[in-house]
Design a protein around this motif. Structure first.
Motif, PDB file in Angstrom:
ATOM      1  N   ILE A 209     -12.184  60.751  75.630  1.00  0.00           N
ATOM      2  CA  ILE A 209     -12.042  60.059  76.900  1.00  0.00           C
ATOM      3  C   ILE A 209     -13.128  60.510  77.858  1.00  0.00           C
ATOM      4  O   ILE A 209     -13.696  61.593  77.717  1.00  0.00           O
ATOM      5  N   LYS A 210     -13.407  59.652  78.817  1.00  0.00           N
ATOM      6  CA  LYS A 210     -14.302  59.989  79.918  1.00  0.00           C
ATOM      7  C   LYS A 210     -13.447  60.133  81.176  1.00  0.00           C
ATOM      8  O   LYS A 210     -12.626  59.259  81.471  1.00  0.00           O
ATOM      9  N   VAL A 211     -13.633  61.225  81.896  1.00  0.00           N
ATOM     10  CA  VAL A 211     -12.893  61.436  83.139  1.00  0.00           C
ATOM     11  C   VAL A 211     -13.778  60.980  84.293  1.00  0.00           C
ATOM     12  O   VAL A 211     -14.857  61.527  84.524  1.00  0.00           O
ATOM     13  N   LEU A 212     -13.301  59.972  85.015  1.00  0.00           N
ATOM     14  CA  LEU A 212     -14.096  59.420  86.108  1.00  0.00           C
ATOM     15  C   LEU A 212     -13.845  60.144  87.427  1.00  0.00           C
ATOM     16  O   LEU A 212     -14.722  60.153  88.289  1.00  0.00           O
ATOM     17  N   ALA A 213     -12.650  60.731  87.564  1.00  0.00           N
ATOM     18  CA  ALA A 213     -12.352  61.439  88.815  1.00  0.00           C
ATOM     19  C   ALA A 213     -11.086  62.258  88.650  1.00  0.00           C
ATOM     20  O   ALA A 213     -10.239  61.983  87.793  1.00  0.00           O
ATOM     21  N   VAL A 214     -10.977  63.276  89.479  1.00  0.00           N
ATOM     22  CA  VAL A 214      -9.715  63.984  89.675  1.00  0.00           C
ATOM     23  C   VAL A 214      -9.006  63.250  90.797  1.00  0.00           C
ATOM     24  O   VAL A 214      -9.590  63.015  91.855  1.00  0.00           O
ATOM     25  N   PHE A 215      -7.765  62.853  90.579  1.00  0.00           N
ATOM     26  CA  PHE A 215      -7.043  62.100  91.608  1.00  0.00           C
ATOM     27  C   PHE A 215      -6.497  63.084  92.641  1.00  0.00           C
ATOM     28  O   PHE A 215      -5.301  63.363  92.721  1.00  0.00           O
ATOM     29  N   ALA A 216      -7.415  63.621  93.435  1.00  0.00           N
ATOM     30  CA  ALA A 216      -7.086  64.678  94.400  1.00  0.00           C
ATOM     31  C   ALA A 216      -8.187  64.721  95.439  1.00  0.00           C
ATOM     32  O   ALA A 216      -9.150  63.928  95.388  1.00  0.00           O
ATOM     33  N   ASP A 217      -8.054  65.646  96.394  1.00  0.00           N
ATOM     34  CA  ASP A 217      -9.086  65.760  97.427  1.00  0.00           C
ATOM     35  C   ASP A 217      -9.998  66.958  97.213  1.00  0.00           C
ATOM     36  O   ASP A 217     -10.775  67.311  98.091  1.00  0.00           O
ATOM     37  N   GLU A 218      -9.897  67.587  96.025  1.00  0.00           N
ATOM     38  CA  GLU A 218     -10.793  68.687  95.684  1.00  0.00           C
ATOM     39  C   GLU A 218     -11.164  68.620  94.211  1.00  0.00           C
ATOM     40  O   GLU A 218     -10.376  68.163  93.383  1.00  0.00           O
ATOM     41  N   ARG A 219     -12.349  69.107  93.869  1.00  0.00           N
ATOM     42  CA  ARG A 219     -12.761  69.190  92.474  1.00  0.00           C
ATOM     43  C   ARG A 219     -12.020  70.331  91.780  1.00  0.00           C
ATOM     44  O   ARG A 219     -11.454  71.200  92.436  1.00  0.00           O
ATOM     45  N   LEU A 220     -12.038  70.291  90.459  1.00  0.00           N
ATOM     46  CA  LEU A 220     -11.427  71.360  89.669  1.00  0.00           C
ATOM     47  C   LEU A 220     -12.476  72.389  89.292  1.00  0.00           C
ATOM     48  O   LEU A 220     -13.588  72.037  88.897  1.00  0.00           O
ATOM     49  N   GLU A 221     -12.098  73.655  89.405  1.00  0.00           N
ATOM     50  CA  GLU A 221     -13.035  74.725  89.077  1.00  0.00           C
ATOM     51  C   GLU A 221     -13.477  74.662  87.614  1.00  0.00           C
ATOM     52  O   GLU A 221     -14.630  74.925  87.292  1.00  0.00           O
ATOM     53  N   LYS A 222     -12.558  74.275  86.746  1.00  0.00           N
ATOM     54  CA  LYS A 222     -12.865  74.219  85.310  1.00  0.00           C
ATOM     55  C   LYS A 222     -13.818  73.088  84.966  1.00  0.00           C
ATOM     56  O   LYS A 222     -14.593  73.175  84.008  1.00  0.00           O
ATOM     57  N   TYR A 223     -13.766  71.992  85.746  1.00  0.00           N
ATOM     58  CA  TYR A 223     -14.616  70.829  85.504  1.00  0.00           C
ATOM     59  C   TYR A 223     -15.358  70.464  86.796  1.00  0.00           C
ATOM     60  O   TYR A 223     -15.085  69.445  87.431  1.00  0.00           O
ATOM     61  N   PRO A 224     -16.305  71.298  87.209  1.00  0.00           N
ATOM     62  CA  PRO A 224     -16.948  71.121  88.517  1.00  0.00           C
ATOM     63  C   PRO A 224     -17.781  69.852  88.649  1.00  0.00           C
ATOM     64  O   PRO A 224     -18.094  69.441  89.766  1.00  0.00           O
ATOM     65  N   ASP A 225     -18.127  69.219  87.527  1.00  0.00           N
ATOM     66  CA  ASP A 225     -18.945  68.009  87.595  1.00  0.00           C
ATOM     67  C   ASP A 225     -18.124  66.739  87.793  1.00  0.00           C
ATOM     68  O   ASP A 225     -18.694  65.666  88.023  1.00  0.00           O
ATOM     69  N   ILE A 226     -16.820  66.848  87.693  1.00  0.00           N
ATOM     70  CA  ILE A 226     -15.965  65.669  87.875  1.00  0.00           C
ATOM     71  C   ILE A 226     -15.641  65.527  89.358  1.00  0.00           C
ATOM     72  O   ILE A 226     -15.100  66.443  89.977  1.00  0.00           O
ATOM     73  N   PRO A 227     -15.973  64.380  89.968  1.00  0.00           N
ATOM     74  CA  PRO A 227     -15.749  64.234  91.408  1.00  0.00           C
ATOM     75  C   PRO A 227     -14.273  64.111  91.763  1.00  0.00           C
ATOM     76  O   PRO A 227     -13.458  63.632  90.963  1.00  0.00           O
ATOM     77  N   ALA A 228     -13.933  64.558  92.961  1.00  0.00           N
ATOM     78  CA  ALA A 228     -12.608  64.294  93.506  1.00  0.00           C
ATOM     79  C   ALA A 228     -12.574  62.850  93.986  1.00  0.00           C
ATOM     80  O   ALA A 228     -13.586  62.311  94.461  1.00  0.00           O
ATOM     81  N   PHE A 229     -11.428  62.211  93.856  1.00  0.00           N
ATOM     82  CA  PHE A 229     -11.297  60.798  94.226  1.00  0.00           C
ATOM     83  C   PHE A 229     -11.697  60.562  95.679  1.00  0.00           C
ATOM     84  O   PHE A 229     -12.312  59.554  96.016  1.00  0.00           O
ATOM     85  N   THR A 230     -11.370  61.523  96.553  1.00  0.00           N
ATOM     86  CA  THR A 230     -11.647  61.347  97.976  1.00  0.00           C
ATOM     87  C   THR A 230     -13.145  61.396  98.301  1.00  0.00           C
ATOM     88  O   THR A 230     -13.549  60.969  99.380  1.00  0.00           O
ATOM     89  N   GLU A 231     -13.949  61.891  97.385  1.00  0.00           N
ATOM     90  CA  GLU A 231     -15.394  61.859  97.604  1.00  0.00           C
ATOM     91  C   GLU A 231     -15.912  60.424  97.576  1.00  0.00           C
ATOM     92  O   GLU A 231     -16.886  60.093  98.256  1.00  0.00           O
ATOM     93  N   ILE A 232     -15.253  59.592  96.781  1.00  0.00           N
ATOM     94  CA  ILE A 232     -15.657  58.190  96.644  1.00  0.00           C
ATOM     95  C   ILE A 232     -14.867  57.315  97.608  1.00  0.00           C
ATOM     96  O   ILE A 232     -15.402  56.342  98.166  1.00  0.00           O
ATOM     97  N   VAL A 233     -13.599  57.675  97.823  1.00  0.00           N
ATOM     98  CA  VAL A 233     -12.726  56.898  98.717  1.00  0.00           C
ATOM     99  C   VAL A 233     -12.123  57.861  99.744  1.00  0.00           C
ATOM    100  O   VAL A 233     -11.006  58.354  99.574  1.00  0.00           O
TER     101      VAL A 233
END
Length: 332
Positions: A209-233
């Motif tokens: 799978i491809k992860v497009l975003a963390v559905f949260a307002d902060e990124r995850l430390e384990k996956y720092p390259d995955i954007p938080a949803f609030t960065e886009i919206v």
């Protein structure tokens, strides 16, 4: 509601405490099937809690009806501290969904443990490579982009409702479990879904799978390259400032205050055990127990969660009973 002595009673100590609680094994009910995120966190917590209570804790799965069957079992048991409930968030919507008359208010919180992060994922074969591409397609084709979830009122469905509130209409398709909802994406039956990180991590590591975003307002430390949803919206912060999938340890209302305090102290020590903290950090779970440290803050969190989710579901026709009927204030 129970007519037993409330937890904050000033009466003398219960016979249970006088005789030395705990004197026998404790049962922890996980009101969902084995192997899911709630189950694995519950079993990990039970293993640590045993060390500090000095008695075995048997974890029993009693799934069905969004967790309400196992929840009722705990509420029907004696309020003596020997039957614990380790629950996901569905307990907060039972009344408005018409599933059960029980809610958080029928239990005493021992700890709000973790929030298992939610993601936005697509198949490795998907045409979408970024969240922006997915959202743009939703805007261009309202109601046409398909999303799977585990059933009405579940956390994935709630994500779809939040998307709708933000102006993104999707075609939501219910599967009978979070596992099958994700398999629907892998089999390209639907465009995307919203799994918990603990469940999806194996598929992330395998590249399925491809992860497009963390559905949260902060990124995850384990996956720092995955954007938080609030960065886009950015306007999503209103909804994502409240953790969507809290896991909580509860006991029945009326449990003697002395037992509640013993359980809280033992749980606090259990949550500091290395095995627990390493598991939480490996799975990038949000440590809610560091934010909500006393009964008042835990109850306030439950109230805010119900205020947001119950009204969101009701106003979108998911639930058939108004939150107002249960004095749940409207989320602002």
């Amino acid at each position: 509601m129970s007519t037993e002595t409330p937890a904050n009673s000033n009466e003398g100590k219960s016979e249970t405490v006088k005789n030395g609680y705990p004197q026998r094994p404790i049962t922890m009910i996980v009101p969902y099937g084995a192997g899911g995120g709630t189950d694995t966190y519950g079993r990990m917590l039970a293993a640590q809690l045993e060390k500090h209570l000095g008695t075995p804790i048997t974890v029993t799965n009693q799934g069905g009806a969004s967790g309400s069957i196992g929840t009722k079992f705990v509420h029907d048991a004696s309020a003596d501290g020997y039957t614990l409930l380790f629950s996901a968030e569905t307990i907060g919507t039972y009344r408005t969904m018409g599933t059960s008359s029980l809610s958080y208010s029928n239990f005493i919180p021992i700890a709000v443990t973790v929030n298992d992060p939610k993601l936005v994922v697509v198949s490795k074969k998907s045409k979408y490579n970024t969240l922006q591409e997915l959202l743009e397609d939703m805007k261009k084709n309202p109601g046409k982009v398909t999303m799977s979830h585990s059933g009405p009122g579940g956390s994935g469905h709630n994500q779809g409702l939040i998307l709708k509130e933000l102006g993104y209409e999707v075609a939501m398709t219910a599967f009978d479990s979070g596992n099958n909802a994700l398999l629907g994406v892998l089999g390209e039956q639907v465009a995307f879904t919203n799994p918990n990180l603990s469940f999806a991590s194996g598929y992330i590591d395998s590249g399925d799978i491809k992860v497009l975003a963390v559905f949260a307002d902060e990124r995850l430390e384990k996956y720092p390259d995955i954007p938080a949803f609030t960065e886009i919206v950015p306007e999503a912060k209103k909804y994502l400032s409240i953790p969507l999938t809290p896991l909580s340890l509860l006991v029945k209302e009326g449990t003697p205050n002395e037992i509640v305090e013993m359980l809280r102290n033992a749980t606090k020590a259990a949550l500091e055990e290395k095995e627990w903290t390493e598991y939480v950090e490996t799975n990038s779970a949000e440590k809610l127990y560091e934010k909500y440290t006393d009964e008042n803050s835990m109850r306030k969190f439950f109230e805010n969660w119900e205020s947001m989710i119950c009204w969101l579901q009701y106003e979108n026709g998911v639930s058939n009973k108004s939150p107002q009927e249960f004095s749940i204030p409207k989320f602002q």
